[in-house]
Design a protein around this motif. Structure first.
Motif, PDB file in Angstrom:
ATOM      1  N   SER A   1      11.226   2.416   7.580  1.00 57.37           N
ATOM      2  CA  SER A   1      12.644   1.927   9.149  1.00 57.37           C
ATOM      3  C   SER A   1      12.105   0.416   8.308  1.00 57.37           C
ATOM      4  O   SER A   1      11.271   0.307   7.909  1.00 57.37           O
ATOM      5  N   ASP A   2      13.207  -0.040   9.131  1.00 65.83           N
ATOM      6  CA  ASP A   2      12.887  -2.118   8.472  1.00 65.83           C
ATOM      7  C   ASP A   2      12.276  -2.749   9.734  1.00 65.83           C
ATOM      8  O   ASP A   2      11.880  -4.423   9.369  1.00 65.83           O
ATOM      9  N   GLU A   3      11.312  -2.284  10.544  1.00 65.73           N
ATOM     10  CA  GLU A   3      10.542  -2.687  11.525  1.00 65.73           C
ATOM     11  C   GLU A   3       9.509  -3.894  10.337  1.00 65.73           C
ATOM     12  O   GLU A   3       8.476  -2.937   9.756  1.00 65.73           O
ATOM     13  N   PRO A   4       9.234  -4.883  10.389  1.00 65.05           N
ATOM     14  CA  PRO A   4       8.059  -5.607  10.013  1.00 65.05           C
ATOM     15  C   PRO A   4       6.893  -4.746  10.345  1.00 65.05           C
ATOM     16  O   PRO A   4       6.148  -3.920  10.815  1.00 65.05           O
ATOM     17  N   LEU A   5       5.708  -4.188   8.909  1.00 63.18           N
ATOM     18  CA  LEU A   5       4.810  -4.223   8.980  1.00 63.18           C
ATOM     19  C   LEU A   5       3.857  -5.009   8.097  1.00 63.18           C
ATOM     20  O   LEU A   5       4.072  -6.131   7.413  1.00 63.18           O
ATOM     21  N   ASP A   6       2.691  -5.008   8.140  1.00 61.98           N
ATOM     22  CA  ASP A   6       1.317  -6.068   8.513  1.00 61.98           C
ATOM     23  C   ASP A   6       1.065  -5.665   6.527  1.00 61.98           C
ATOM     24  O   ASP A   6       0.617  -6.155   5.692  1.00 61.98           O
ATOM     25  N   THR A   7       0.955  -4.113   6.282  1.00 64.37           N
ATOM     26  CA  THR A   7       0.623  -3.956   5.496  1.00 64.37           C
ATOM     27  C   THR A   7       1.381  -2.799   4.505  1.00 64.37           C
ATOM     28  O   THR A   7       1.213  -1.672   5.710  1.00 64.37           O
ATOM     29  N   LEU A   8       1.433  -2.583   3.674  1.00 57.86           N
ATOM     30  CA  LEU A   8       2.557  -1.105   3.386  1.00 57.86           C
ATOM     31  C   LEU A   8       1.405  -0.427   2.672  1.00 57.86           C
ATOM     32  O   LEU A   8       0.781  -0.882   0.987  1.00 57.86           O
ATOM     33  N   VAL A   9       1.037   0.949   2.804  1.00 55.80           N
ATOM     34  CA  VAL A   9      -0.373   1.677   1.806  1.00 55.80           C
ATOM     35  C   VAL A   9       0.994   2.971   1.502  1.00 55.80           C
ATOM     36  O   VAL A   9       1.076   3.335   2.615  1.00 55.80           O
TER      37      VAL A   9
ATOM     38  N   VAL B   1      -2.170   3.302  -3.742  1.00 58.97           N
ATOM     39  CA  VAL B   1      -3.720   4.371  -3.836  1.00 58.97           C
ATOM     40  C   VAL B   1      -3.033   5.476  -4.838  1.00 58.97           C
ATOM     41  O   VAL B   1      -1.878   5.721  -5.309  1.00 58.97           O
ATOM     42  N   CYS B   2      -3.974   6.020  -6.016  1.00 59.92           N
ATOM     43  CA  CYS B   2      -4.302   6.521  -7.245  1.00 59.92           C
ATOM     44  C   CYS B   2      -1.996   6.212  -7.526  1.00 59.92           C
ATOM     45  O   CYS B   2      -2.435   5.079  -8.397  1.00 59.92           O
TER      46      CYS B   2
ATOM     47  N   GLN C   1      -1.095  13.647  -2.176  1.00 52.20           N
ATOM     48  CA  GLN C   1      -1.947  14.015  -2.004  1.00 52.20           C
ATOM     49  C   GLN C   1      -2.574  13.268  -1.132  1.00 52.20           C
ATOM     50  O   GLN C   1      -2.449  12.631  -0.915  1.00 52.20           O
ATOM     51  N   ILE C   2      -2.769  14.343  -0.029  1.00 52.40           N
ATOM     52  CA  ILE C   2      -3.095  14.307   1.162  1.00 52.40           C
ATOM     53  C   ILE C   2      -4.232  13.276   1.531  1.00 52.40           C
ATOM     54  O   ILE C   2      -4.405  12.503   1.838  1.00 52.40           O
ATOM     55  N   LEU C   3      -5.135  13.219   0.614  1.00 48.13           N
ATOM     56  CA  LEU C   3      -6.957  12.390   0.393  1.00 48.13           C
ATOM     57  C   LEU C   3      -6.198  10.931   0.492  1.00 48.13           C
ATOM     58  O   LEU C   3      -6.415   9.600   0.675  1.00 48.13           O
ATOM     59  N   ASP C   4      -5.145  10.918  -0.396  1.00 47.13           N
ATOM     60  CA  ASP C   4      -4.327   9.907  -1.140  1.00 47.13           C
ATOM     61  C   ASP C   4      -4.170   8.724   0.419  1.00 47.13           C
ATOM     62  O   ASP C   4      -4.521   7.249   0.696  1.00 47.13           O
ATOM     63  N   ALA C   5      -3.599   9.197   1.722  1.00 44.69           N
ATOM     64  CA  ALA C   5      -2.834   9.310   2.595  1.00 44.69           C
ATOM     65  C   ALA C   5      -4.440   9.316   3.848  1.00 44.69           C
ATOM     66  O   ALA C   5      -4.285   7.987   4.497  1.00 44.69           O
ATOM     67  N   SER C   6      -5.021  10.211   3.881  1.00 46.80           N
ATOM     68  CA  SER C   6      -5.611  10.775   5.022  1.00 46.80           C
ATOM     69  C   SER C   6      -7.410   9.881   4.809  1.00 46.80           C
ATOM     70  O   SER C   6      -7.529   9.267   6.032  1.00 46.80           O
ATOM     71  N   GLY C   7      -7.406   9.020   3.495  1.00 49.43           N
ATOM     72  CA  GLY C   7      -8.746   8.634   3.744  1.00 49.43           C
ATOM     73  C   GLY C   7      -8.401   6.792   3.900  1.00 49.43           C
ATOM     74  O   GLY C   7      -9.083   6.812   4.649  1.00 49.43           O
ATOM     75  N   PRO C   8      -7.631   6.044   3.471  1.00 46.92           N
ATOM     76  CA  PRO C   8      -6.480   4.769   3.971  1.00 46.92           C
ATOM     77  C   PRO C   8      -6.763   4.918   5.423  1.00 46.92           C
ATOM     78  O   PRO C   8      -7.113   4.347   6.893  1.00 46.92           O
ATOM     79  N   ILE C   9      -5.959   5.826   6.493  1.00 46.73           N
ATOM     80  CA  ILE C   9      -6.040   6.508   7.480  1.00 46.73           C
ATOM     81  C   ILE C   9      -7.012   6.346   8.016  1.00 46.73           C
ATOM     82  O   ILE C   9      -7.304   5.754   9.290  1.00 46.73           O
TER      83      ILE C   9
ATOM     84  N   GLY D   1       1.152   0.482   7.436  1.00 42.19           N
ATOM     85  CA  GLY D   1       2.901   1.386   6.889  1.00 42.19           C
ATOM     86  C   GLY D   1       2.498   2.355   5.947  1.00 42.19           C
ATOM     87  O   GLY D   1       1.713   1.916   4.640  1.00 42.19           O
ATOM     88  N   VAL D   2       2.115   3.337   6.018  1.00 40.87           N
ATOM     89  CA  VAL D   2       1.652   4.657   4.521  1.00 40.87           C
ATOM     90  C   VAL D   2       2.695   5.669   4.411  1.00 40.87           C
ATOM     91  O   VAL D   2       2.960   6.603   5.564  1.00 40.87           O
ATOM     92  N   LEU D   3       3.479   5.382   3.539  1.00 47.04           N
ATOM     93  CA  LEU D   3       4.304   6.337   3.041  1.00 47.04           C
ATOM     94  C   LEU D   3       3.816   7.286   2.328  1.00 47.04           C
ATOM     95  O   LEU D   3       2.798   7.143   1.163  1.00 47.04           O
ATOM     96  N   ILE D   4       4.920   9.079   2.617  1.00 46.94           N
ATOM     97  CA  ILE D   4       4.989   9.596   1.506  1.00 46.94           C
ATOM     98  C   ILE D   4       5.839  10.066   1.177  1.00 46.94           C
ATOM     99  O   ILE D   4       6.399   9.906   1.944  1.00 46.94           O
TER     100      ILE D   4
END
Length: 313
Positions: free
Chosen positions: A62-70, A103-104, A14-22, A6-9
């Motif tokens: 959502s409260d659906e379980p995530l393995d990793t939150l970024v 990130v950052c 910052q676009i690269l903070d999300a798009s880099g990991p994605i 899950g990538v929280l924006i």
């Protein structure tokens, strides 16, 4: 096994903070089909405008379980967009996810939620002085590209999110897959020179600024004693006023700047030559190899000999 990322924006992320990991996780899933399910989420779902104006479509929290939150960073971390409901969701997800990463300046969100208290963490070098003042309970490590404290990861500015993601992929799928992802991204699998962002701190904090000439003078005299009194005398200021002004200008104390200059110079000599380690230590002001070894371990996480071997390889 599919791991949900899950990538929280948020507005003005910052676009690269999300798009880099994605991109890193998406490419890893090409090598290991089904390895990752990537989801972008936000408090207000739909198109979310980044600081550049580009928009990313996000799903609702959502409260659906995530393995990793970024958690991405960006100017939006300073805005009211990071509301109490978002922080509450981050706290719940933090406790249910296998691991959490920022990130950052995304580290601000974790710190504001109280999830970094007592933990080691890092953020963008330019934000470090402010972050340390606002969150004194966090054990901030401003030199590092990324820091892992148990299942909590944090990374430095912007592109460091890719370094962090490669480390997460290596933990999940092995070093070979992470190396292949790095090759596809045309980035280092492991940045040379250790995990440090302090060179940028010195160059951008002092270059062309009030103490640029002093920093050059210091670089030429690293083998000599460089205490606050001597530096203040060179700057034609009282020691007390100098220490305050220098810290405000560069974001670090004079003593820390001297150590980092010595580390930068020593690292370059270690990696680019066959010069004996004890000679490098003496020439850069550490005095003895053991003192330099401890400084390298603090800054880079590796001793000088390991960095030399890596550079040769």
């Amino acid at each position: 096994m599919t791991r949900t990322i899950g990538v929280l924006i948020f507005p003005e992320f910052q676009i690269l903070d999300a798009s880099g990991p994605i991109a890193a996780f998406e490419i890893a899933a090409r090598y290991v089909p089904g390895a990752y399910d990537i989801r972008v989420v936000a408090y207000e779902p739909g198109p979310v405008a980044s600081s550049s104006g580009l928009q990313v479509v996000a799903a609702p929290l959502s409260d659906e379980p995530l393995d990793t939150l970024v958690i991405a960073g960006g100017e939006g971390t300073r805005r009211p967009a990071i509301c109490g409901r978002t922080l509450d969701w981050v706290r719940r997800t933090f406790h249910s996810a296998r691991r959490t990463a920022s990130v950052c300046s995304g580290a601000y969100i974790l710190a504001e939620a109280g999830l970094l208290d007592g933990r080691r963490a890092t953020t963008h070098w330019q934000r470090c002085p402010d972050f340390a003042r606002r969150y004194p309970k966090v054990r901030l490590e401003p030199d590092r590209i990324f820091v892992r404290d148990g299942d909590v990861w944090s990374s430095a500015g912007i592109t460091a999110g890719i370094d962090l993601s490669l480390a997460l992929i290596a933990e999940d799928l092995g070093e070979d897959v992470a190396r292949s992802v790095a090759q596809q991204l045309v980035v280092y699998h492991r940045r040379p020179g250790g995990q440090s962002q302090f060179s940028a701190l010195l160059e951008l904090g002092g270059q062309g600024g009030r103490f640029a000439d002093l920093l050059d003078w210091m670089r030429e005299r690293l083998a000599e004693p460089l205490n606050v009194e001597r530096l203040a005398d060179q700057a034609a200021m009282s020691p007390r006023h100098f220490a305050r002004a220098f810290t405000a200008e560069t974001g670090m104390t004079p003593a820390k700047a001297v150590e980092r200059l010595r580390l930068e110079t020593a690292r370059e000599r270690v990696e680019s030559s066959a010069e004996p380690i004890d000679r490098v230590a003496a020439a850069t002001g550490f005095g003895d190899p053991e003192r330099m070894r401890r400084a390298f371990l603090r800054a880079f996480g590796q001793p000088p000999q390991a960095l030399r071997r890596a550079a040769r390889a």
